[in-house]
Design a protein around this motif. Structure first.
Motif, PDB file in Angstrom:
ATOM      1  N   SER A   1     -16.004  11.565   1.644  1.00 53.54           N
ATOM      2  CA  SER A   1     -15.871  10.237   2.568  1.00 53.54           C
ATOM      3  C   SER A   1     -17.113   9.455   2.326  1.00 53.54           C
ATOM      4  O   SER A   1     -18.220   9.959   1.395  1.00 53.54           O
ATOM      5  CB  SER A   1     -15.941  10.764   4.187  1.00 53.54           C
ATOM      6  N   PRO A   2     -16.872   8.086   2.143  1.00 53.14           N
ATOM      7  CA  PRO A   2     -18.089   7.361   1.861  1.00 53.14           C
ATOM      8  C   PRO A   2     -19.195   7.439   2.687  1.00 53.14           C
ATOM      9  O   PRO A   2     -19.232   7.608   3.948  1.00 53.14           O
ATOM     10  CB  PRO A   2     -17.427   5.777   2.494  1.00 53.14           C
ATOM     11  N   GLY A   3     -20.258   7.905   1.923  1.00 48.24           N
ATOM     12  CA  GLY A   3     -21.353   8.266   2.414  1.00 48.24           C
ATOM     13  C   GLY A   3     -22.114   9.826   2.240  1.00 48.24           C
ATOM     14  O   GLY A   3     -22.974  10.171   1.971  1.00 48.24           O
ATOM     15  N   GLU A   4     -20.827  10.449   1.965  1.00 49.91           N
ATOM     16  CA  GLU A   4     -21.003  11.997   1.666  1.00 49.91           C
ATOM     17  C   GLU A   4     -21.504  12.122   0.352  1.00 49.91           C
ATOM     18  O   GLU A   4     -21.106  11.190  -0.686  1.00 49.91           O
ATOM     19  CB  GLU A   4     -19.639  12.592   1.952  1.00 49.91           C
ATOM     20  N   THR A   5     -22.097  13.106  -0.152  1.00 50.11           N
ATOM     21  CA  THR A   5     -22.476  13.481  -1.405  1.00 50.11           C
ATOM     22  C   THR A   5     -20.950  13.587  -2.198  1.00 50.11           C
ATOM     23  O   THR A   5     -20.136  14.409  -1.618  1.00 50.11           O
ATOM     24  CB  THR A   5     -23.148  14.834  -1.550  1.00 50.11           C
ATOM     25  N   GLY A   6     -21.040  13.001  -3.526  1.00 52.30           N
ATOM     26  CA  GLY A   6     -20.034  13.071  -4.174  1.00 52.30           C
ATOM     27  C   GLY A   6     -19.330  11.498  -4.436  1.00 52.30           C
ATOM     28  O   GLY A   6     -19.999  10.536  -4.354  1.00 52.30           O
ATOM     29  N   THR A   7     -18.267  11.496  -4.885  1.00 50.45           N
ATOM     30  CA  THR A   7     -17.454  10.105  -5.271  1.00 50.45           C
ATOM     31  C   THR A   7     -16.379   9.853  -4.203  1.00 50.45           C
ATOM     32  O   THR A   7     -15.444  10.497  -4.133  1.00 50.45           O
ATOM     33  CB  THR A   7     -17.036  10.095  -6.661  1.00 50.45           C
ATOM     34  N   ALA A   8     -16.520   8.917  -3.541  1.00 47.63           N
ATOM     35  CA  ALA A   8     -15.764   8.063  -2.504  1.00 47.63           C
ATOM     36  C   ALA A   8     -14.764   7.245  -3.242  1.00 47.63           C
ATOM     37  O   ALA A   8     -15.420   6.379  -3.770  1.00 47.63           O
ATOM     38  CB  ALA A   8     -16.141   7.761  -1.274  1.00 47.63           C
ATOM     39  N   VAL A   9     -13.560   7.247  -3.084  1.00 51.61           N
ATOM     40  CA  VAL A   9     -12.523   6.463  -3.928  1.00 51.61           C
ATOM     41  C   VAL A   9     -12.068   5.341  -2.673  1.00 51.61           C
ATOM     42  O   VAL A   9     -11.383   6.072  -1.812  1.00 51.61           O
ATOM     43  CB  VAL A   9     -11.657   7.174  -4.747  1.00 51.61           C
ATOM     44  N   ILE A  10     -12.170   4.258  -3.246  1.00 48.78           N
ATOM     45  CA  ILE A  10     -11.653   3.130  -2.132  1.00 48.78           C
ATOM     46  C   ILE A  10     -10.730   2.142  -2.769  1.00 48.78           C
ATOM     47  O   ILE A  10     -11.173   1.511  -3.775  1.00 48.78           O
ATOM     48  CB  ILE A  10     -12.773   2.354  -1.306  1.00 48.78           C
ATOM     49  N   ALA A  11      -9.506   2.137  -2.368  1.00 46.06           N
ATOM     50  CA  ALA A  11      -8.447   1.180  -3.170  1.00 46.06           C
ATOM     51  C   ALA A  11      -7.906   0.312  -2.101  1.00 46.06           C
ATOM     52  O   ALA A  11      -7.820   0.574  -1.035  1.00 46.06           O
ATOM     53  CB  ALA A  11      -7.398   2.183  -3.741  1.00 46.06           C
ATOM     54  N   GLY A  12      -7.530  -1.020  -2.846  1.00 50.24           N
ATOM     55  CA  GLY A  12      -6.959  -1.971  -1.900  1.00 50.24           C
ATOM     56  C   GLY A  12      -6.194  -2.916  -2.659  1.00 50.24           C
ATOM     57  O   GLY A  12      -6.396  -3.177  -3.945  1.00 50.24           O
ATOM     58  N   HIS A  13      -4.871  -3.422  -2.354  1.00 49.03           N
ATOM     59  CA  HIS A  13      -4.012  -4.216  -2.789  1.00 49.03           C
ATOM     60  C   HIS A  13      -4.844  -5.609  -3.045  1.00 49.03           C
ATOM     61  O   HIS A  13      -5.862  -6.035  -2.311  1.00 49.03           O
ATOM     62  CB  HIS A  13      -2.921  -4.721  -1.834  1.00 49.03           C
ATOM     63  N   VAL A  14      -4.635  -6.239  -4.076  1.00 53.13           N
ATOM     64  CA  VAL A  14      -5.273  -7.942  -4.263  1.00 53.13           C
ATOM     65  C   VAL A  14      -4.184  -8.677  -4.111  1.00 53.13           C
ATOM     66  O   VAL A  14      -4.513  -9.813  -4.252  1.00 53.13           O
ATOM     67  CB  VAL A  14      -6.083  -7.697  -5.559  1.00 53.13           C
ATOM     68  N   ASP A  15      -2.924  -8.426  -4.303  1.00 53.06           N
ATOM     69  CA  ASP A  15      -1.784  -9.254  -4.175  1.00 53.06           C
ATOM     70  C   ASP A  15      -0.581  -8.615  -3.700  1.00 53.06           C
ATOM     71  O   ASP A  15      -0.241  -7.366  -3.746  1.00 53.06           O
ATOM     72  CB  ASP A  15      -1.491 -10.081  -5.528  1.00 53.06           C
ATOM     73  N   THR A  16       0.417  -9.467  -3.132  1.00 55.90           N
ATOM     74  CA  THR A  16       1.686  -9.153  -3.016  1.00 55.90           C
ATOM     75  C   THR A  16       2.709 -10.075  -3.385  1.00 55.90           C
ATOM     76  O   THR A  16       2.123 -10.943  -4.417  1.00 55.90           O
ATOM     77  CB  THR A  16       1.758  -8.982  -1.315  1.00 55.90           C
ATOM     78  N   LYS A  17       3.885 -10.081  -3.340  1.00 52.89           N
ATOM     79  CA  LYS A  17       4.694 -11.057  -3.925  1.00 52.89           C
ATOM     80  C   LYS A  17       4.388 -12.473  -3.467  1.00 52.89           C
ATOM     81  O   LYS A  17       4.758 -13.497  -4.155  1.00 52.89           O
ATOM     82  CB  LYS A  17       6.085 -10.754  -3.579  1.00 52.89           C
ATOM     83  N   THR A  18       3.896 -12.709  -2.160  1.00 49.96           N
ATOM     84  CA  THR A  18       3.784 -13.829  -1.624  1.00 49.96           C
ATOM     85  C   THR A  18       2.232 -14.544  -1.440  1.00 49.96           C
ATOM     86  O   THR A  18       1.987 -15.527  -1.391  1.00 49.96           O
ATOM     87  CB  THR A  18       4.593 -13.959  -0.063  1.00 49.96           C
ATOM     88  N   SER A  19       1.232 -13.481  -1.323  1.00 48.33           N
ATOM     89  CA  SER A  19       0.012 -13.854  -1.252  1.00 48.33           C
ATOM     90  C   SER A  19      -0.961 -12.924  -1.870  1.00 48.33           C
ATOM     91  O   SER A  19      -0.704 -11.675  -2.263  1.00 48.33           O
ATOM     92  CB  SER A  19      -0.159 -14.135   0.372  1.00 48.33           C
ATOM     93  N   ALA A  20      -2.246 -13.436  -1.751  1.00 42.95           N
ATOM     94  CA  ALA A  20      -3.460 -12.572  -2.207  1.00 42.95           C
ATOM     95  C   ALA A  20      -3.755 -11.673  -1.020  1.00 42.95           C
ATOM     96  O   ALA A  20      -3.492 -11.815   0.081  1.00 42.95           O
ATOM     97  CB  ALA A  20      -4.598 -13.725  -2.668  1.00 42.95           C
ATOM     98  N   ALA A  21      -4.483 -10.516  -1.307  1.00 41.75           N
ATOM     99  CA  ALA A  21      -4.843  -9.362  -0.447  1.00 41.75           C
ATOM    100  C   ALA A  21      -6.298  -9.057  -0.382  1.00 41.75           C
ATOM    101  O   ALA A  21      -6.982  -9.937  -0.868  1.00 41.75           O
ATOM    102  CB  ALA A  21      -4.112  -8.167  -0.672  1.00 41.75           C
ATOM    103  N   VAL A  22      -6.706  -8.071   0.021  1.00 38.25           N
ATOM    104  CA  VAL A  22      -7.911  -7.947   0.535  1.00 38.25           C
ATOM    105  C   VAL A  22      -8.812  -7.769  -0.670  1.00 38.25           C
ATOM    106  O   VAL A  22     -10.000  -8.214  -0.412  1.00 38.25           O
ATOM    107  CB  VAL A  22      -8.058  -6.470   1.313  1.00 38.25           C
ATOM    108  N   PHE A  23      -8.433  -7.301  -1.808  1.00 42.79           N
ATOM    109  CA  PHE A  23      -9.494  -7.121  -2.949  1.00 42.79           C
ATOM    110  C   PHE A  23      -9.121  -8.590  -4.054  1.00 42.79           C
ATOM    111  O   PHE A  23      -9.470  -8.218  -5.219  1.00 42.79           O
ATOM    112  CB  PHE A  23      -9.342  -5.790  -3.674  1.00 42.79           C
ATOM    113  N   ALA A  24      -8.751  -9.633  -3.481  1.00 42.42           N
ATOM    114  CA  ALA A  24      -8.465 -10.669  -4.297  1.00 42.42           C
ATOM    115  C   ALA A  24      -9.705 -10.878  -5.016  1.00 42.42           C
ATOM    116  O   ALA A  24      -9.655 -11.694  -6.123  1.00 42.42           O
ATOM    117  CB  ALA A  24      -7.918 -11.695  -3.730  1.00 42.42           C
ATOM    118  N   ASN A  25     -10.764 -11.021  -4.365  1.00 47.69           N
ATOM    119  CA  ASN A  25     -12.131 -11.702  -5.030  1.00 47.69           C
ATOM    120  C   ASN A  25     -13.152 -10.262  -5.592  1.00 47.69           C
ATOM    121  O   ASN A  25     -14.219 -10.571  -5.618  1.00 47.69           O
ATOM    122  CB  ASN A  25     -12.929 -12.441  -4.069  1.00 47.69           C
TER     123      ASN A  25
END
Length: 242
Positions: free
Chosen positions: A141-165
């Protein structure tokens, strides 16, 4: 985020409103996946994508290990140095993340749990919600010892998304993960690298570390119309500072 004046075809993603230009237009896609694949399902909301494409790169490696698993699966004998498993630096107890905040790129998004599906791919966050990130719920989990993996879309067919920038983050930038136990994990960016999906460094990105680290992952590069996918992955490396 408003859709562009004309929607793309099924094989073409929408250019982001805030995305920078690359070869005419910055094509943005869904988040990158876990160690079993070089990328998550692309940000095209279709049943074929949701089940995983046969052409997606699949490095021959195991899924990321939770920090605690390294000792149980270790081949070291009892004479091994116990300091090898000791956490380094700041770390927090395990707690589910509830919100990701990245002030520099205007991200303020809730989390959803992501798991490895029957095809061996990490499930993608729901494509209908452009302001949503996912985390590998069987990993650190983020903050726990180890590697926390966080993934997010940056686009859909019609618009940009959370990781666009996401590509705007630089060394020294900070972001925050609000957690279910009421604490907030503060991360500082160490590096941001773009990798070809065909040569994705799984060990560097996903292997557990003795300190609390996080990876923010999405797609980058050019859009390959024949593969209906992007050529690269963008990975932001960060560590817990408080």
């Amino acid at each position: 985020m408003a859709a562009p004046p004309s929607s793309p075809t099924d094989d073409e993603p929408a250019p982001g409103r805030q995305g920078s230009s690359r070869s005419g237009a910055m094509m943005m896609c869904a988040a990158a996946g876990l160690l079993l694949v070089a990328s998550l399902i692309s940000g095209h909301n279709s049943a074929d994508d949701a089940s995983g494409r046969s052409g997606a790169p699949r490095p021959a490696a195991a899924a990321p290990r939770p920090a605690a698993s390294s000792s149980s699966s270790s081949s070291h004998d009892t004479a091994s140095d116990p300091s090898e498993d000791r956490p380094v630096g700041r770390h927090l107890p395990r707690s589910e993340p509830v919100r990701l905040r990245i002030p520099k790129i205007w991200v303020d998004a809730p989390f959803t749990d992501l798991y490895i599906g029957p095809t061996g791919q990490l499930e993608a966050p729901p494509a209908a919600d452009t302001n949503l990130v996912g985390w590998h719920a069987k990993g650190a989990s983020p903050g726990e010892t180890g590697t926390a993996v966080i993934a997010g879309h940056v686009d859909t067919k019609t618009s940009a998304a959370v990781f666009a920038n996401l590509g705007e983050l630089e060394k020294g930038d900070v972001f925050y993960v609000d957690r279910a136990d009421g604490s907030t994990a503060t991360f500082q960016v160490d590096d941001a690298q773009t990798y070809e999906k065909s040569d994705f460094p799984s060990d560097r990105v996903y292997d557990d570390t003795p300190r609390a680290e996080a990876r923010l992952i999405t797609c980058a590069g050019d859009y390959d119309r024949s593969a209906r996918d992007y050529t690269d992955n963008l990975v932001v490396f960060a560590h817990l500072v408080r």
